[in-house]
Scaffold this motif. Structure first.
Motif, PDB file in Angstrom:
ATOM      1  N   VAL A  36       0.850  -1.199   0.000  1.00 36.69           N
ATOM      2  CA  VAL A  36       0.000   0.000   0.000  1.00 36.69           C
ATOM      3  C   VAL A  36       0.882   1.244   0.000  1.00 36.69           C
ATOM      4  N   GLY A  37       1.936   1.216   0.812  1.00 38.53           N
ATOM      5  CA  GLY A  37       2.849   2.356   0.901  1.00 38.53           C
ATOM      6  C   GLY A  37       3.480   2.702  -0.436  1.00 38.53           C
ATOM      7  N   ARG A  38       3.873   1.664  -1.169  1.00 37.61           N
ATOM      8  CA  ARG A  38       4.494   1.912  -2.484  1.00 37.61           C
ATOM      9  C   ARG A  38       3.529   2.648  -3.403  1.00 37.61           C
ATOM     10  N   LYS A  39       2.258   2.263  -3.335  1.00 39.06           N
ATOM     11  CA  LYS A  39       1.259   2.917  -4.186  1.00 39.06           C
ATOM     12  C   LYS A  39       1.010   4.348  -3.731  1.00 39.06           C
ATOM     13  N   VAL A  40       0.988   4.553  -2.399  1.00 40.32           N
ATOM     14  CA  VAL A  40       0.769   5.897  -1.870  1.00 40.32           C
ATOM     15  C   VAL A  40       1.925   6.804  -2.308  1.00 40.32           C
ATOM     16  N   LEU A  41       3.153   6.284  -2.213  1.00 38.09           N
ATOM     17  CA  LEU A  41       4.331   7.053  -2.637  1.00 38.09           C
ATOM     18  C   LEU A  41       4.238   7.414  -4.119  1.00 38.09           C
ATOM     19  N   THR A  42       3.923   6.427  -4.944  1.00 42.28           N
ATOM     20  CA  THR A  42       3.811   6.686  -6.384  1.00 42.28           C
ATOM     21  C   THR A  42       2.742   7.739  -6.641  1.00 42.28           C
ATOM     22  N   GLY A  43       1.621   7.631  -5.924  1.00 39.00           N
ATOM     23  CA  GLY A  43       0.495   8.541  -6.119  1.00 39.00           C
ATOM     24  C   GLY A  43       0.834   9.963  -5.701  1.00 39.00           C
ATOM     25  N   VAL A  44       1.393  10.101  -4.495  1.00 42.19           N
ATOM     26  CA  VAL A  44       1.700  11.445  -3.978  1.00 42.19           C
ATOM     27  C   VAL A  44       2.740  12.128  -4.864  1.00 42.19           C
ATOM     28  N   THR A  45       3.822  11.410  -5.198  1.00 43.28           N
ATOM     29  CA  THR A  45       4.860  12.008  -6.034  1.00 43.28           C
ATOM     30  C   THR A  45       4.294  12.304  -7.422  1.00 43.28           C
ATOM     31  N   ILE A  65      12.678  11.278  -8.491  1.00 44.29           N
ATOM     32  CA  ILE A  65      13.516  10.128  -8.134  1.00 44.29           C
ATOM     33  C   ILE A  65      12.659   9.030  -7.475  1.00 44.29           C
ATOM     34  N   LEU A  66      11.861   9.447  -6.475  1.00 44.04           N
ATOM     35  CA  LEU A  66      11.029   8.460  -5.763  1.00 44.04           C
ATOM     36  C   LEU A  66      10.040   7.792  -6.722  1.00 44.04           C
ATOM     37  N   HIS A  67       9.410   8.617  -7.544  1.00 41.89           N
ATOM     38  CA  HIS A  67       8.405   8.114  -8.492  1.00 41.89           C
ATOM     39  C   HIS A  67       9.033   7.064  -9.416  1.00 41.89           C
ATOM     40  N   ALA A  68      10.236   7.373  -9.897  1.00 45.66           N
ATOM     41  CA  ALA A  68      10.909   6.448 -10.815  1.00 45.66           C
ATOM     42  C   ALA A  68      11.354   5.179 -10.085  1.00 45.66           C
ATOM     43  N   VAL A  69      11.948   5.350  -8.894  1.00 45.11           N
ATOM     44  CA  VAL A  69      12.462   4.189  -8.157  1.00 45.11           C
ATOM     45  C   VAL A  69      11.307   3.242  -7.805  1.00 45.11           C
ATOM     46  N   VAL A  70      10.220   3.794  -7.268  1.00 44.14           N
ATOM     47  CA  VAL A  70       9.098   2.935  -6.874  1.00 44.14           C
ATOM     48  C   VAL A  70       8.454   2.300  -8.114  1.00 44.14           C
ATOM     49  N   GLY A  71       8.327   3.087  -9.166  1.00 43.00           N
ATOM     50  CA  GLY A  71       7.744   2.566 -10.405  1.00 43.00           C
ATOM     51  C   GLY A  71       8.537   1.392 -10.948  1.00 43.00           C
ATOM     52  N   ILE A  72       9.864   1.521 -10.929  1.00 43.54           N
ATOM     53  CA  ILE A  72      10.710   0.435 -11.438  1.00 43.54           C
ATOM     54  C   ILE A  72      10.629  -0.776 -10.494  1.00 43.54           C
ATOM     55  N   THR A  73      10.567  -0.498  -9.181  1.00 44.67           N
ATOM     56  CA  THR A  73      10.427  -1.589  -8.202  1.00 44.67           C
ATOM     57  C   THR A  73       9.158  -2.404  -8.481  1.00 44.67           C
ATOM     58  N   ILE A  74       8.059  -1.691  -8.750  1.00 44.74           N
ATOM     59  CA  ILE A  74       6.785  -2.368  -9.014  1.00 44.74           C
ATOM     60  C   ILE A  74       6.929  -3.259 -10.249  1.00 44.74           C
ATOM     61  N   GLN A  75       7.655  -2.763 -11.243  1.00 45.48           N
ATOM     62  CA  GLN A  75       7.875  -3.536 -12.466  1.00 45.48           C
ATOM     63  C   GLN A  75       8.718  -4.784 -12.205  1.00 45.48           C
ATOM     64  N   VAL A  76       9.747  -4.624 -11.369  1.00 46.93           N
ATOM     65  CA  VAL A  76      10.617  -5.758 -11.043  1.00 46.93           C
ATOM     66  C   VAL A  76       9.817  -6.815 -10.280  1.00 46.93           C
ATOM     67  N   ARG A  77       9.012  -6.355  -9.323  1.00 49.15           N
ATOM     68  CA  ARG A  77       8.203  -7.282  -8.529  1.00 49.15           C
ATOM     69  C   ARG A  77       7.165  -7.995  -9.384  1.00 49.15           C
ATOM     70  N   ARG A  78       6.723  -7.330 -10.430  1.00 47.52           N
ATOM     71  CA  ARG A  78       5.746  -7.930 -11.339  1.00 47.52           C
ATOM     72  C   ARG A  78       6.344  -9.181 -11.985  1.00 47.52           C
ATOM     73  N   ARG A  79       7.610  -9.080 -12.396  1.00 52.47           N
ATOM     74  CA  ARG A  79       8.274 -10.241 -13.019  1.00 52.47           C
ATOM     75  C   ARG A  79       8.466 -11.346 -12.004  1.00 52.47           C
ATOM     76  N   GLN A  80       8.822 -10.954 -10.762  1.00 49.35           N
ATOM     77  CA  GLN A  80       9.050 -11.966  -9.727  1.00 49.35           C
ATOM     78  C   GLN A  80       7.745 -12.664  -9.355  1.00 49.35           C
ATOM     79  N   ALA A  81       6.640 -11.911  -9.393  1.00 49.81           N
ATOM     80  CA  ALA A  81       5.360 -12.476  -8.956  1.00 49.81           C
ATOM     81  C   ALA A  81       4.805 -13.492  -9.955  1.00 49.81           C
ATOM     82  N   ARG A  82       5.240 -13.422 -11.216  1.00 53.50           N
ATOM     83  CA  ARG A  82       4.793 -14.407 -12.208  1.00 53.50           C
ATOM     84  C   ARG A  82       5.972 -14.772 -13.100  1.00 53.50           C
TER      85      ARG A  82
END
Lengths: 228, 247
Positions: A11-20, A72-89
Protein backbone atom coordinates in the motif's frame (compact mmCIF):
# COMPACT_ATOMS: atom_id res chain seq x y z
CA UNK A 1 11.05 3.11 11.47
CA UNK A 2 7.48 1.87 11.56
CA UNK A 3 6.56 4.63 9.13
CA UNK A 4 9.38 3.54 6.79
CA UNK A 5 8.23 -0.08 6.69
CA UNK A 6 4.68 1.14 6.11
CA UNK A 7 5.88 3.18 3.14
CA UNK A 8 7.66 0.11 1.77
CA UNK A 9 4.51 -2.05 2.05
CA UNK A 10 2.40 -2.78 -1.06
CA UNK A 11 0.00 0.00 0.00
CA UNK A 12 2.85 2.36 0.90
CA UNK A 13 4.49 1.91 -2.48
CA UNK A 14 1.26 2.92 -4.19
CA UNK A 15 0.77 5.90 -1.87
CA UNK A 16 4.33 7.05 -2.64
CA UNK A 17 3.81 6.69 -6.38
CA UNK A 18 0.50 8.54 -6.12
CA UNK A 19 1.70 11.45 -3.98
CA UNK A 20 4.86 12.01 -6.03
CA UNK A 21 2.83 11.61 -9.22
CA UNK A 22 0.39 14.31 -8.16
CA UNK A 23 3.34 16.60 -7.36
CA UNK A 24 4.70 15.97 -10.84
CA UNK A 25 1.31 16.61 -12.46
CA UNK A 26 1.13 19.97 -10.67
CA UNK A 27 4.61 20.80 -12.01
CA UNK A 28 3.73 19.72 -15.54
CA UNK A 29 0.58 21.87 -15.60
CA UNK A 30 2.47 24.91 -14.25
CA UNK A 31 5.26 24.35 -16.79
CA UNK A 32 2.79 24.08 -19.63
CA UNK A 33 0.98 27.29 -18.69
CA UNK A 34 4.37 29.01 -18.35
CA UNK A 35 5.35 27.89 -21.85
CA UNK A 36 2.18 29.39 -23.30
CA UNK A 37 3.49 32.87 -22.38
CA UNK A 38 5.75 32.38 -25.44
CA UNK A 39 2.63 33.01 -27.52
CA UNK A 40 1.91 36.31 -25.76
CA UNK A 41 1.84 39.39 -28.07
CA UNK A 42 4.40 40.91 -25.70
CA UNK A 43 7.74 39.40 -26.85
CA UNK A 44 9.32 39.97 -23.42
CA UNK A 45 6.55 38.05 -21.57
CA UNK A 46 8.29 34.66 -21.73
CA UNK A 47 11.66 35.91 -20.49
CA UNK A 48 9.95 38.01 -17.85
CA UNK A 49 8.08 34.94 -16.62
CA UNK A 50 11.27 32.85 -16.44
CA UNK A 51 13.09 35.67 -14.68
CA UNK A 52 10.29 36.07 -12.16
CA UNK A 53 10.44 32.35 -11.33
CA UNK A 54 14.20 32.48 -10.78
CA UNK A 55 13.93 35.56 -8.58
CA UNK A 56 11.71 33.69 -6.12
CA UNK A 57 15.03 32.66 -4.54
CA UNK A 58 14.81 30.06 -1.78
CA UNK A 59 11.17 29.28 -2.57
CA UNK A 60 12.21 28.37 -6.10
CA UNK A 61 15.06 26.17 -4.89
CA UNK A 62 12.86 24.42 -2.31
CA UNK A 63 10.33 23.60 -5.05
CA UNK A 64 13.17 22.38 -7.28
CA UNK A 65 14.47 20.05 -4.58
CA UNK A 66 10.97 18.74 -3.84
CA UNK A 67 10.38 18.11 -7.54
CA UNK A 68 13.72 16.30 -7.90
CA UNK A 69 12.73 14.12 -4.92
CA UNK A 70 9.33 13.44 -6.53
CA UNK A 71 11.00 12.43 -9.80
CA UNK A 72 13.52 10.13 -8.13
CA UNK A 73 11.03 8.46 -5.76
CA UNK A 74 8.41 8.11 -8.49
CA UNK A 75 10.91 6.45 -10.81
CA UNK A 76 12.46 4.19 -8.16
CA UNK A 77 9.10 2.93 -6.87
CA UNK A 78 7.74 2.57 -10.41
CA UNK A 79 10.71 0.44 -11.44
CA UNK A 80 10.43 -1.59 -8.20
CA UNK A 81 6.78 -2.37 -9.01
CA UNK A 82 7.87 -3.54 -12.47
CA UNK A 83 10.62 -5.76 -11.04
CA UNK A 84 8.20 -7.28 -8.53
CA UNK A 85 5.75 -7.93 -11.34
CA UNK A 86 8.27 -10.24 -13.02
CA UNK A 87 9.05 -11.97 -9.73
CA UNK A 88 5.36 -12.48 -8.96
CA UNK A 89 4.79 -14.41 -12.21
CA UNK A 90 8.06 -15.99 -13.33
CA UNK A 91 6.33 -18.12 -15.99
CA UNK A 92 3.91 -16.13 -18.11
CA UNK A 93 0.82 -17.22 -20.00
CA UNK A 94 1.02 -18.60 -23.53
CA UNK A 95 -2.37 -17.06 -24.16
CA UNK A 96 -3.52 -13.98 -22.27
CA UNK A 97 -6.10 -11.36 -23.10
CA UNK A 98 -7.92 -8.66 -21.18
CA UNK A 99 -11.48 -9.52 -20.22
CA UNK A 100 -12.60 -6.04 -21.30
CA UNK A 101 -14.78 -3.58 -19.37
CA UNK A 102 -14.67 -2.84 -16.42
CA UNK A 103 -10.97 -3.54 -16.92
CA UNK A 104 -9.00 -0.36 -17.54
CA UNK A 105 -6.05 -2.20 -19.03
CA UNK A 106 -5.70 0.00 -22.13
CA UNK A 107 -2.63 1.17 -24.04
CA UNK A 108 -1.82 3.92 -21.57
CA UNK A 109 -2.09 1.61 -18.53
CA UNK A 110 -0.02 -1.15 -20.09
CA UNK A 111 2.74 1.16 -21.27
CA UNK A 112 3.33 3.07 -18.00
CA UNK A 113 6.82 1.63 -17.49
CA UNK A 114 7.87 2.41 -21.08
CA UNK A 115 6.39 5.92 -21.23
CA UNK A 116 7.84 6.49 -17.75
CA UNK A 117 11.38 5.48 -18.72
CA UNK A 118 11.23 7.53 -21.94
CA UNK A 119 10.04 10.55 -19.96
CA UNK A 120 12.90 10.10 -17.49
CA UNK A 121 15.51 10.02 -20.27
CA UNK A 122 13.77 12.96 -21.93
CA UNK A 123 13.85 14.95 -18.69
CA UNK A 124 17.65 14.65 -18.48
CA UNK A 125 18.10 15.66 -22.13
CA UNK A 126 15.61 18.49 -21.72
CA UNK A 127 17.43 19.90 -18.69
CA UNK A 128 20.75 19.76 -20.58
CA UNK A 129 19.25 21.55 -23.60
CA UNK A 130 17.41 24.30 -21.77
CA UNK A 131 17.99 24.70 -18.05
CA UNK A 132 21.73 24.05 -18.36
CA UNK A 133 21.89 25.25 -21.97
CA UNK A 134 23.52 28.48 -23.19
CA UNK A 135 22.81 31.51 -21.00
CA UNK A 136 23.93 35.08 -20.51
CA UNK A 137 27.61 34.06 -20.67
CA UNK A 138 27.06 32.84 -24.23
CA UNK A 139 25.37 36.08 -25.22
CA UNK A 140 21.74 35.01 -24.76
CA UNK A 141 20.73 38.31 -23.19
CA UNK A 142 17.33 39.99 -23.42
CA UNK A 143 16.17 43.31 -22.05
CA UNK A 144 12.85 43.35 -20.22
CA UNK A 145 10.39 46.26 -20.42
CA UNK A 146 11.67 47.24 -16.95
CA UNK A 147 15.14 47.62 -18.45
CA UNK A 148 16.63 44.63 -16.66
CA UNK A 149 19.01 42.39 -18.60
CA UNK A 150 18.06 38.71 -18.25
CA UNK A 151 18.79 35.35 -19.86
CA UNK A 152 17.20 35.19 -23.32
CA UNK A 153 15.37 31.86 -23.03
CA UNK A 154 12.98 32.90 -25.74
CA UNK A 155 15.82 33.04 -28.27
CA UNK A 156 17.13 29.65 -27.15
CA UNK A 157 13.65 28.17 -27.48
CA UNK A 158 13.10 29.73 -30.92
CA UNK A 159 16.46 28.37 -32.16
CA UNK A 160 15.97 24.90 -30.74
CA UNK A 161 12.47 24.46 -32.14
CA UNK A 162 13.61 25.43 -35.59
CA UNK A 163 15.62 22.20 -35.58
CA UNK A 164 13.35 19.40 -36.87
CA UNK A 165 14.60 16.95 -34.21
CA UNK A 166 13.34 19.25 -31.45
CA UNK A 167 10.26 20.51 -33.29
CA UNK A 168 8.95 17.00 -33.94
CA UNK A 169 10.67 15.00 -31.19
CA UNK A 170 9.16 17.11 -28.42
CA UNK A 171 5.53 16.72 -29.57
CA UNK A 172 5.97 12.93 -29.72
CA UNK A 173 7.31 12.88 -26.16
CA UNK A 174 4.44 15.12 -25.07
CA UNK A 175 1.92 12.65 -26.47
CA UNK A 176 3.63 9.96 -24.38
CA UNK A 177 3.37 12.30 -21.37
CA UNK A 178 -0.35 12.67 -22.04
CA UNK A 179 -0.70 8.87 -22.14
CA UNK A 180 1.27 8.48 -18.91
CA UNK A 181 -1.03 11.02 -17.25
CA UNK A 182 -4.13 9.36 -18.68
CA UNK A 183 -3.63 6.29 -16.51
CA UNK A 184 -1.47 8.05 -13.92
CA UNK A 185 -3.90 10.70 -12.69
CA UNK A 186 -6.72 8.23 -12.19
CA UNK A 187 -4.35 5.65 -10.71
CA UNK A 188 -2.80 8.13 -8.24
CA UNK A 189 -6.21 9.02 -6.84
CA UNK A 190 -7.25 5.36 -6.62
CA UNK A 191 -3.92 4.63 -4.89
CA UNK A 192 -4.56 7.34 -2.32
CA UNK A 193 -7.99 5.87 -1.65
CA UNK A 194 -9.90 9.02 -2.65
CA UNK A 195 -12.44 7.07 -4.65
CA UNK A 196 -16.03 6.03 -4.43
CA UNK A 197 -18.50 4.32 -6.70
CA UNK A 198 -19.76 7.65 -8.03
CA UNK A 199 -16.40 9.44 -8.24
CA UNK A 200 -14.45 6.73 -10.06
CA UNK A 201 -15.91 6.98 -13.59
CA UNK A 202 -15.81 10.79 -13.39
CA UNK A 203 -12.16 10.84 -12.33
CA UNK A 204 -11.25 8.32 -15.02
CA UNK A 205 -12.79 10.55 -17.71
CA UNK A 206 -11.27 13.74 -16.28
CA UNK A 207 -7.84 12.07 -16.26
CA UNK A 208 -8.16 11.47 -20.00
CA UNK A 209 -9.20 15.08 -20.63
CA UNK A 210 -6.33 16.38 -18.50
CA UNK A 211 -3.83 14.13 -20.31
CA UNK A 212 -5.02 15.38 -23.70
CA UNK A 213 -5.04 19.06 -22.63
CA UNK A 214 -1.53 18.90 -21.20
CA UNK A 215 -0.18 17.11 -24.28
CA UNK A 216 -1.77 19.68 -26.63
CA UNK A 217 -0.69 22.60 -24.44
CA UNK A 218 2.90 21.43 -24.60
CA UNK A 219 3.18 20.31 -28.20
CA UNK A 220 1.52 23.41 -29.61
CA UNK A 221 4.45 25.76 -28.88
CA UNK A 222 7.22 23.74 -30.64
CA UNK A 223 5.02 23.23 -33.72
CA UNK A 224 4.01 26.91 -33.69
CA UNK A 225 7.66 27.97 -33.62
CA UNK A 226 8.64 25.60 -36.42
CA UNK A 227 5.80 26.41 -38.81
CA UNK A 228 5.12 30.10 -38.18
CA UNK B 1 -19.85 -29.58 -31.57
CA UNK B 2 -16.15 -30.25 -32.09
CA UNK B 3 -13.78 -28.48 -29.70
CA UNK B 4 -10.01 -28.42 -29.96
CA UNK B 5 -8.17 -27.93 -26.70
CA UNK B 6 -4.60 -26.90 -25.95
CA UNK B 7 -4.09 -27.85 -22.33
CA UNK B 8 -1.16 -27.21 -20.00
CA UNK B 9 0.20 -30.58 -18.81
CA UNK B 10 2.73 -30.69 -16.00
CA UNK B 11 3.77 -33.82 -14.10
CA UNK B 12 4.48 -32.22 -10.72
CA UNK B 13 5.63 -29.03 -9.01
CA UNK B 14 9.16 -29.15 -10.34
CA UNK B 15 8.85 -30.60 -13.84
CA UNK B 16 8.66 -28.46 -16.94
CA UNK B 17 5.17 -28.28 -18.41
CA UNK B 18 3.93 -27.88 -21.98
CA UNK B 19 0.75 -27.33 -23.95
CA UNK B 20 -0.75 -30.54 -25.38
CA UNK B 21 -3.39 -30.63 -28.13
CA UNK B 22 -6.61 -32.63 -27.71
CA UNK B 23 -9.88 -32.80 -29.59
CA UNK B 24 -13.31 -33.55 -28.15
CA UNK B 25 -15.64 -34.60 -30.97
CA UNK B 26 -18.82 -34.96 -29.01
CA UNK B 27 -19.12 -31.73 -27.09
CA UNK B 28 -22.52 -30.22 -26.45
CA UNK B 29 -23.33 -26.55 -26.14
CA UNK B 30 -25.20 -27.35 -22.91
CA UNK B 31 -22.09 -28.73 -21.21
CA UNK B 32 -20.19 -26.63 -18.73
CA UNK B 33 -16.51 -26.20 -19.47
CA UNK B 34 -15.64 -28.59 -16.64
CA UNK B 35 -18.00 -31.20 -18.09
CA UNK B 36 -16.13 -30.86 -21.35
CA UNK B 37 -12.94 -31.64 -19.43
CA UNK B 38 -14.74 -34.63 -17.82
CA UNK B 39 -15.55 -35.94 -21.30
CA UNK B 40 -11.96 -35.41 -22.39
CA UNK B 41 -10.72 -37.30 -19.32
CA UNK B 42 -12.99 -40.25 -20.11
CA UNK B 43 -11.50 -40.26 -23.58
CA UNK B 44 -7.99 -40.19 -22.11
CA UNK B 45 -8.75 -42.99 -19.61
CA UNK B 46 -10.19 -45.17 -22.37
CA UNK B 47 -7.04 -44.76 -24.41
CA UNK B 48 -4.89 -45.47 -21.35
CA UNK B 49 -3.57 -41.92 -20.94
CA UNK B 50 -3.32 -39.88 -17.75
CA UNK B 51 -6.40 -37.69 -17.24
CA UNK B 52 -6.02 -33.91 -16.96
CA UNK B 53 -6.02 -32.81 -13.32
CA UNK B 54 -8.17 -29.82 -12.42
CA UNK B 55 -9.92 -28.56 -9.28
CA UNK B 56 -13.68 -28.42 -8.85
CA UNK B 57 -16.18 -28.97 -6.09
CA UNK B 58 -19.67 -27.46 -6.00
CA UNK B 59 -19.94 -26.75 -9.75
CA UNK B 60 -22.53 -24.13 -8.86
CA UNK B 61 -20.19 -21.16 -8.97
CA UNK B 62 -20.12 -20.57 -5.23
CA UNK B 63 -17.27 -22.58 -3.70
CA UNK B 64 -14.22 -21.05 -5.36
CA UNK B 65 -12.49 -24.37 -6.01
CA UNK B 66 -12.38 -24.22 -9.77
CA UNK B 67 -10.33 -21.75 -11.72
CA UNK B 68 -8.67 -21.97 -15.10
CA UNK B 69 -7.34 -19.59 -17.70
CA UNK B 70 -9.69 -20.33 -20.59
CA UNK B 71 -8.88 -18.65 -23.91
CA UNK B 72 -6.56 -16.24 -22.08
CA UNK B 73 -9.11 -15.07 -19.50
CA UNK B 74 -9.48 -16.22 -15.89
CA UNK B 75 -12.71 -18.30 -15.72
CA UNK B 76 -13.15 -17.78 -19.47
CA UNK B 77 -14.92 -15.19 -21.59
CA UNK B 78 -18.29 -15.31 -19.78
CA UNK B 79 -18.52 -12.44 -17.26
CA UNK B 80 -19.29 -12.95 -13.57
CA UNK B 81 -19.14 -16.72 -13.55
CA UNK B 82 -16.65 -19.24 -12.30
CA UNK B 83 -15.40 -21.65 -14.96
CA UNK B 84 -17.88 -24.32 -13.77
CA UNK B 85 -20.71 -22.02 -14.87
CA UNK B 86 -19.10 -21.27 -18.23
CA UNK B 87 -21.06 -23.20 -20.84
CA UNK B 88 -19.92 -24.39 -24.23
CA UNK B 89 -22.55 -22.19 -25.89
CA UNK B 90 -20.05 -19.38 -25.24
CA UNK B 91 -17.87 -20.97 -27.92
CA UNK B 92 -18.24 -21.94 -31.57
CA UNK B 93 -18.05 -25.33 -33.21
CA UNK B 94 -14.44 -25.97 -34.22
CA UNK B 95 -12.90 -23.46 -31.79
CA UNK B 96 -9.42 -24.05 -30.41
CA UNK B 97 -9.33 -23.13 -26.73
CA UNK B 98 -6.12 -22.76 -24.72
CA UNK B 99 -6.43 -23.87 -21.10
CA UNK B 100 -3.74 -22.89 -18.61
CA UNK B 101 -3.48 -22.93 -14.82
CA UNK B 102 -3.72 -19.71 -12.76
CA UNK B 103 -0.14 -18.49 -12.81
CA UNK B 104 1.63 -16.74 -9.96
CA UNK B 105 4.74 -17.47 -7.94
CA UNK B 106 2.49 -17.55 -4.86
CA UNK B 107 0.25 -20.16 -6.58
CA UNK B 108 2.69 -22.98 -7.38
CA UNK B 109 1.41 -25.60 -9.82
CA UNK B 110 0.80 -28.98 -8.17
CA UNK B 111 -0.06 -30.84 -11.34
CA UNK B 112 -1.54 -29.91 -14.74
CA UNK B 113 -4.17 -27.26 -14.00
CA UNK B 114 -4.19 -27.62 -10.21
CA UNK B 115 -2.47 -24.86 -8.26
CA UNK B 116 -1.76 -24.44 -4.55
CA UNK B 117 -3.72 -21.42 -3.35
CA UNK B 118 -2.88 -21.81 0.34
CA UNK B 119 -1.22 -18.37 0.20
CA UNK B 120 -4.80 -17.03 0.41
CA UNK B 121 -5.42 -19.12 3.54
CA UNK B 122 -2.35 -17.60 5.16
CA UNK B 123 -3.60 -14.07 4.33
CA UNK B 124 -6.87 -14.96 6.10
CA UNK B 125 -4.95 -16.48 9.02
CA UNK B 126 -3.01 -13.21 9.33
CA UNK B 127 -6.21 -11.49 10.47
CA UNK B 128 -9.09 -12.10 8.12
CA UNK B 129 -11.52 -12.59 10.97
CA UNK B 130 -13.18 -10.93 13.96
CA UNK B 131 -12.37 -12.18 17.47
CA UNK B 132 -15.72 -13.02 19.00
CA UNK B 133 -16.89 -15.38 21.68
CA UNK B 134 -18.51 -18.29 19.95
CA UNK B 135 -21.67 -19.90 21.23
CA UNK B 136 -25.25 -19.66 20.16
CA UNK B 137 -25.96 -17.30 17.29
CA UNK B 138 -26.63 -13.72 18.47
CA UNK B 139 -29.95 -12.04 17.78
CA UNK B 140 -29.95 -10.97 14.15
CA UNK B 141 -30.85 -7.33 14.77
CA UNK B 142 -29.02 -6.82 18.07
CA UNK B 143 -26.65 -4.32 16.43
CA UNK B 144 -28.40 -1.84 14.13
CA UNK B 145 -26.50 -1.39 10.85
CA UNK B 146 -27.66 0.82 7.97
CA UNK B 147 -29.00 -1.19 5.03
CA UNK B 148 -26.54 0.40 2.55
CA UNK B 149 -23.61 -0.58 4.76
CA UNK B 150 -24.85 -4.15 5.04
CA UNK B 151 -25.30 -4.33 1.26
CA UNK B 152 -21.77 -3.03 0.70
CA UNK B 153 -20.33 -5.49 3.22
CA UNK B 154 -22.25 -8.34 1.58
CA UNK B 155 -20.88 -7.39 -1.84
CA UNK B 156 -17.35 -7.80 -0.49
CA UNK B 157 -18.28 -10.92 1.49
CA UNK B 158 -19.31 -12.52 -1.81
CA UNK B 159 -15.60 -13.20 -2.54
CA UNK B 160 -15.15 -16.96 -2.93
CA UNK B 161 -11.36 -16.81 -2.85
CA UNK B 162 -10.93 -18.47 -6.23
CA UNK B 163 -7.77 -16.53 -7.15
CA UNK B 164 -8.95 -15.27 -10.54
CA UNK B 165 -7.96 -11.72 -9.51
CA UNK B 166 -4.35 -12.82 -9.05
CA UNK B 167 -4.39 -14.91 -12.23
CA UNK B 168 -5.71 -12.07 -14.40
CA UNK B 169 -3.60 -9.29 -12.88
CA UNK B 170 -0.64 -8.47 -15.14
CA UNK B 171 1.34 -7.89 -11.93
CA UNK B 172 0.09 -11.02 -10.10
CA UNK B 173 -1.32 -8.88 -7.29
CA UNK B 174 -3.68 -10.24 -4.63
CA UNK B 175 -5.02 -6.78 -3.78
CA UNK B 176 -8.65 -7.47 -4.74
CA UNK B 177 -8.88 -10.64 -2.63
CA UNK B 178 -7.22 -9.02 0.39
CA UNK B 179 -9.24 -5.83 -0.03
CA UNK B 180 -12.53 -7.77 -0.27
CA UNK B 181 -11.87 -9.50 3.05
CA UNK B 182 -10.71 -6.29 4.75
CA UNK B 183 -13.65 -4.28 3.39
CA UNK B 184 -16.21 -6.93 4.28
CA UNK B 185 -15.13 -6.95 7.93
CA UNK B 186 -14.15 -3.27 8.08
CA UNK B 187 -17.59 -2.06 7.04
CA UNK B 188 -19.36 -3.82 9.90
CA UNK B 189 -19.35 -2.72 13.56
CA UNK B 190 -18.00 -6.11 14.67
CA UNK B 191 -14.89 -5.51 12.57
CA UNK B 192 -14.02 -2.10 14.01
CA UNK B 193 -12.16 -3.20 17.13
CA UNK B 194 -9.35 -4.91 15.23
CA UNK B 195 -9.61 -2.83 12.03
CA UNK B 196 -6.10 -1.32 12.08
CA UNK B 197 -4.35 -4.47 13.22
CA UNK B 198 -6.24 -6.47 10.59
CA UNK B 199 -5.40 -4.36 7.58
CA UNK B 200 -1.69 -4.08 8.47
CA UNK B 201 -1.29 -7.83 9.18
CA UNK B 202 -3.13 -8.90 6.03
CA UNK B 203 -1.30 -6.48 3.74
CA UNK B 204 2.04 -7.56 5.23
CA UNK B 205 1.14 -11.23 4.68
CA UNK B 206 0.09 -10.51 1.09
CA UNK B 207 3.53 -8.96 0.54
CA UNK B 208 5.33 -11.85 2.25
CA UNK B 209 3.59 -14.40 0.01
CA UNK B 210 5.26 -12.81 -3.03
CA UNK B 211 2.21 -11.35 -4.78
CA UNK B 212 2.95 -8.38 -7.05
CA UNK B 213 1.91 -4.76 -6.63
CA UNK B 214 -1.37 -3.31 -7.82
CA UNK B 215 -1.19 -0.98 -10.83
CA UNK B 216 -4.90 -0.11 -10.82
CA UNK B 217 -5.56 -1.95 -14.09
CA UNK B 218 -8.94 -3.15 -12.75
CA UNK B 219 -8.46 -6.39 -14.70
CA UNK B 220 -9.28 -8.25 -11.43
CA UNK B 221 -12.75 -6.70 -11.25
CA UNK B 222 -13.41 -7.70 -14.86
CA UNK B 223 -12.73 -11.41 -14.21
CA UNK B 224 -14.09 -11.67 -10.66
CA UNK B 225 -16.96 -14.20 -10.72
CA UNK B 226 -18.63 -12.13 -8.00
CA UNK B 227 -17.94 -8.75 -9.65
CA UNK B 228 -16.13 -7.38 -6.60
CA UNK B 229 -15.26 -3.73 -7.19
CA UNK B 230 -11.77 -2.22 -6.99
CA UNK B 231 -13.42 0.40 -4.78
CA UNK B 232 -12.55 -2.16 -2.11
CA UNK B 233 -8.86 -1.67 -2.91
CA UNK B 234 -9.23 2.10 -2.42
CA UNK B 235 -11.01 1.34 0.86
CA UNK B 236 -8.18 -1.02 1.93
CA UNK B 237 -5.63 1.73 1.26
CA UNK B 238 -7.60 4.24 3.31
CA UNK B 239 -7.86 1.71 6.14
CA UNK B 240 -4.15 0.96 5.92
CA UNK B 241 -3.12 4.62 6.07
CA UNK B 242 -5.51 5.19 8.96
CA UNK B 243 -4.12 2.12 10.71
CA UNK B 244 -0.50 3.20 10.31
CA UNK B 245 -1.18 6.79 11.38
CA UNK B 246 -3.21 5.77 14.44
CA UNK B 247 -0.82 3.03 15.60
Amino acid sequence: MKMMSALMSPVGRKVLTGVTGIGLVAFVIAHMIGNLTYLSPDPTAYNAYAYKLMSLGWIFYTIEILLALCFILHAVVGITIQVRRRQARPIGYKNYTSAGSPSLQGYSARSMIFTGIILLVFLVLHLISFKYGPGEAEGYIATLSTGEEVRDLRRLMTEKFHEPLYAFGYPIIMILLGMHMRHGVWSALQSLGVMSRRLSPLVYTLAAILGILVAIGFLFVPLYIYFW
Amino acid sequence: MIIHLRIWRQEDRTSKGRLVDYTVNEASEHMSFLELLDVLNEQLLQSGDEPVEFDSDCREGICGSCGLMVAGIAHGPQKRTAVCQLHMRSFNDGDTITVEPFRAKAFPIIRDLVVDRSAFDRIIEAHGYVSVTTGSAPDANAIPIPKETVDDAMDYAACIGCGACVAACPNGSASLFTAAKISHLGLLPQGQVEASQRVISMVDQMDAEGFGDCSNYAECEAVCPKGISIQGIARMRRAYMKGVLSA
